[in-house]
Design a protein around this motif. Structure first.
Motif: not given
Lengths: 318, 318
Positions: A274, B113, A106, A126, A119, B116, B131, B279-280, A281-283, A122-123, B125, B118-123, B276
């Motif tokens: 943020l 990413a 990680f 969108r 990150g 694990r 999350v 997906v990253v 960032l990850a939780p 990807d953000r 949060l 990474i993209g999802y968590y970062d978005r 979705l």
């Protein structure tokens, strides 16, 4: 039959080692027991299994008249007053093996994501404004050919180094104690002072344990020593970093980016962080896969069985 | 003095090899020349340098009466009608060395990413809902101990394999031609059929060149063969994947996640993908760092100088 109190509802697949031989209590209504619930139940239990976010303090240990073992569900044990446990004759164990590879994995995922802007892309893709597709626009920082500075070159640090070397990085490290030459050679790693590491590394990863001595070891002064192109990664503990100073350094581009899995006041994240585009960032999810959580549970139960029956090696921290 | 037309405004740091000996034209008003502008200028030029997104077709080559060399700024050359260039006696070159490590690095960044999250968590949060921080909540897929299936085990695929092996992955691969035993052993890689790769790999990375034969090589049928836990990575070319079928498979959880740097109609991304969580997405940025882009420019100019003066090796594709 020894009574085992587990503060978090861990999956039964990871608790089979205890079946039949131990009397296990798990939360059923919620996913966790509150401190009040633990205080009420603990007098009857020989073993306590705190989740890494459950603080096991004097108050709990004073009520725990039968307690013999605290089998921590985590590798970091800053959630336990170990000195007090030692005074009371309570053994504390942790789980360094099952957490080693997932955490290094990680940390390296965050390193690549922060450097190569995974990150961010990807953000932004969108959102209505999107990202430029131009040749030089909004580019990242290379990883190949760069120097990784590892603060805390224990098990996790070394697993991270193995990944970094194969990815074309050079390794420098700082540790309380210098490693054996053989280990240094394995990663072609050079031991440096803390200050040299901060001043010369392109990527810096924090992998040391949290102790009163490492509290805010990365603060404004240390951030100022880093290169403007530096990328900082923390998968250790949030309180080792002055989070406000880090947010300020990122906002003012004193350093280039950061990847953070841990925070000073989890689950709270500083609002300034943020808002920043140059942080990933990850939780606190470095070991958060179902398989890894089950492996962690197995190692935790083996510490219990090993402690009482000698059939497994036990990772004691006191 | 040979005249060189570069369709994209590349940084001068990467073009020094040409200084003094070549008459170089770069865009000045915009960052790129349009096709119309290139059509107007091309009759005077011996060398054309198209960016990987500039399509060099028959119309351009028919107008290019002096053209001797197309020195592509990219490793993939699906942006050039190479067959027609060959017929006209025009040499085409590409840049496999400078793109190798950055692309493998980015593919591995997307793999980690996507697996694990990474993209999802970062978005997430950064949104009001956030999350969950629970032990098992919204966990990722482990990478360590898993099998990576590499489709196209050339330079980039092998550099990806090197990273994956050090991260605890096993390697299977499919290629037009099986590799030498020595190379297989280096990565402990096993050659398998395309179908076996799709059915058994935990992570699947596309690293083959785009050709008419590889168009939509990953479509509904192939996605259906993948495990429900599979993670699919594409850093090659978007048109090798049926993007609608991929979005459907991700939406219906036929596969677990994807990491995509390339798309069928760049810079357009299928709106379904943007919605979705599994997906990253990245904007064709695998080699997008300033250092890497300059290294690519240098390799591109060395192809030109090598072609005319023999002082550098030339990576010809026809």
């Amino acid at each position: 039959m020894k009574k085992v109190l587990i503060t978090y509802r861990l999956k039964p697949e990871g608790l089979k080692t205890l079946e039949g031989e131990y009397d296990v209590t798990l939360p059923t209504e919620r996913s966790y027991f509150t401190k009040e619930e633990v205080l009420e139940m603990i007098p009857d239990y020989e073993v306590l299994v705190p989740n890494f976010s459950f603080y096991t303090d004097r108050e709990i240990m004073d009520r725990a008249v039968k307690l013999e073992l605290i089998s921590n569900f985590g590798v970091g044990f800053n959630n336990i007053d170990v000195d007090y446990a030692t005074k009371k004759g309570i053994v504390v164990t942790n789980i360094p093996n099952s957490t080693r590879e997932p955490t290094a994995e990680f940390a390296f995922a965050l390193l690549l994501a922060a450097g190569r802007r995974i990150g961010y892309y990807d953000r932004k893709l969108r959102t209505p404004e999107g990202v430029s597709w131009g040749v030089y626009a909004e580019g990242g920082m290379p990883v190949y050919g760069k120097t990784l500075g590892i603060i805390g070159m224990g098990r996790i640090g070394q697993s991270l180094a193995r990944r970094a070397v194969a990815s074309g990085m050079g390794i420098i490290y700082h540790n309380r104690n210098r490693l054996d030459k053989a280990i240094e050679q394995q990663y072609n790693a050079r031991y440096v002072t803390f200050e040299e590491l901060l001043r010369t590394a392109d990527y810096i990863s924090l992998n040391a344990p949290y102790t009163p001595q490492t509290h805010h070891m990365i603060a404004a002064e240390q951030l100022n020593m880093m290169k403007p192109s530096a990328v900082f990664i923390n998968t250790a503990r949030g309180s080792m970093v002055d989070e406000k100073a880090l947010a300020k350094a990122l906002k003012e581009s004193k350093i280039w980016a950061a990847g953070l899995d841990v925070f000073e006041n989890e689950p709270h994240i500083l609002p300034e962080l943020l808002e920043l585009d140059n942080v990933v960032l990850a939780p606190h999810a470095a070991t958060r896969t179902i398989e890894d959580r089950i492996n962690m549970s197995i190692e935790m139960t083996q510490n219990i069985v090993g402690f009482y029956e000698g059939t497994y090696s036990v990772s004691r921290v006191n």
